[in-house]
Write a protein that holds these residues in place. Structure first.
Motif: not given
Length: 389
Positions: A280, A293, A351
């Motif tokens: 991440l 994302t 995500t």
């Protein structure tokens, strides 16, 4: 190592303890994996053969449960498929443009992969949310049909977009798995009408032999072996076995046993290990991944809202249909194994998928409020008519 992974997996149920908005347990499981994995403590040896093998089994079990959640024997399905097919078809037509837009905005390739993700749904997550909120009505039926079709189409497309050079090989492997699944279905359907088979199943229930579960796992692992040997993915085998169970209408105890085995150990292990593989930190270090994302999340919502406007679907129902889970997890798991996707891309995709579950949960809450409002208005109108009379 297994104790650590199982302990981390408990973060999923802990997040769902409250009585507020529905929180899927997968969110806590992936986040716990992030904490103990590459992004955080780096306490999981992802090269350990046992961890890799159990994670693969968890992946197959996940796709098994996704297929088993397809409501093939639900009497509402035919009606929902008619309206849901229109919505799902419109979404699937718009997704290639969305995939190109996501790839352009993020400055990466893999537009076909992003298109499949944008077109996906999550029958498992949506049905859980709808059941927990006790929702009914035509809007709910449309969502059920929409995510069912989206699940089937996008899952079949995953091996083709991840390995386009081996598309023919993957298609042949998928055909072999499908042929095996059909053969099992024919045999099982024939056996269900035999008296000795019914007596054996009753004896299994009395003696707690769990024969239905054992046979289901035998089919799952046999089809998975065929998939691996023929060059395709175990996700087809898992999904096909789940569809078999859904079509045959296995006894309730089978679903309870599968839930205990899959949701109690293998599927949480898969999501914890998947979270451990992600990086991440790359979302911050690489702005393009953060853009990916945002693009996947915004395009997912935009496509479903656009289709809702064209098909006169409620906004709340469209938000429910944005839920994504199995397909993004499958894409990232296979993409990392095949080295088609980077760990940073996987983090961006997962995500965005987790955020979509939050949006779907919000849509479920709004849809439930609208249903209560309709009920209150109907009750008020009935009271007013009675008073006038």
């Amino acid at each position: 190592m297994l104790a650590l992974i199982v302990l981390a997996g408990l973060a999923g149920p802990l997040l769902g303890v409250g009585r507020g908005v529905f929180v899927p347990v997968v969110i806590g499981e992936v986040l716990a994996g992030v904490v103990i994995g590459r992004t955080g403590l780096d306490a999981v040896d992802l090269t350990d053969p046992t961890v890799q093998f159990l994670s693969d089994v968890g992946f197959a079990m996940l796709m098994f449960t996704v297929g088993a959640h397809i409501p093939l024997r639900d009497p509402r399905l035919p009606a929902s498929l008619r309206s849901g097919a229109v919505a799902a078809g419109a979404v699937l037509l718009l997704c290639p443009l969305g995939g190109v837009a996501a790839a352009w905005f993020a400055g990466t390739g893999d537009a076909a992969v992003y298109a499949v993700i944008l077109g996906s749904g999550s029958a498992a997550a949506v049905l859980t949310m709808i059941t927990e909120a006790r929702l009914t009505g035509p809007q709910v039926l449309t969502v059920i049909g929409q995510v069912t079709i989206a699940d089937v189409v996008t899952i079949l497309a995953i091996p083709l977009v991840l390995r386009p050079s081996r598309a023919a090989h993957a298609a042949l492997g998928g055909a072999l798995v499908a042929a095996g699944a059909i053969a099992v279905y024919v045999c099982a359907h024939w056996l269900y009408g035999k008296g000795w088979a019914d007596r054996l199943r009753k004896r299994s229930k009395q003696r707690r032999w769990a024969l239905d579960l054992r046979l289901s796992l035998l089919v799952l692992f046999t089809l998975s072996w065929i998939a691996q040997e023929s060059g395709t993915s175990v996700l087809i085998a898992g999904f096909g076995t789940g569809l078999l169970v859904a079509a045959l209408g296995g006894p309730k105890r089978l679903f309870t046993q599968v839930r205990g085995l899959a949701d109690g150990f293998f599927v949480p292990l898969f999501f914890v290990v998947l979270g451990a593989r992600l990086q991440l930190g790359a979302l911050i270090d690489h702005p393009s991944m953060l853009r990916l994302t945002v693009a996947l999340l915004i395009l997912n919502v935009a496509v479903h809202l656009l289709v809702a406007g064209l098909s006169r679907q409620r906004v709340s129902a469209a938000l429910v249909a944005t839920a994504q889970l199995g397909v993004p997890a499958a894409v990232v798991s296979l993409g990392l194994q095949e080295k088609v996707l980077t760990a940073a891309q996987g983090a961006a995709i997962i995500t965005a998928a987790l955020a979509s579950l939050g949006i779907a949960a919000l849509g479920t809450t709004l849809l439930a409020r609208e249903a209560r409002q309709v009920g209150d208005d109907a009750a008020s109108e009935t009271t007013a008519v009675a008073e006038r009379a």
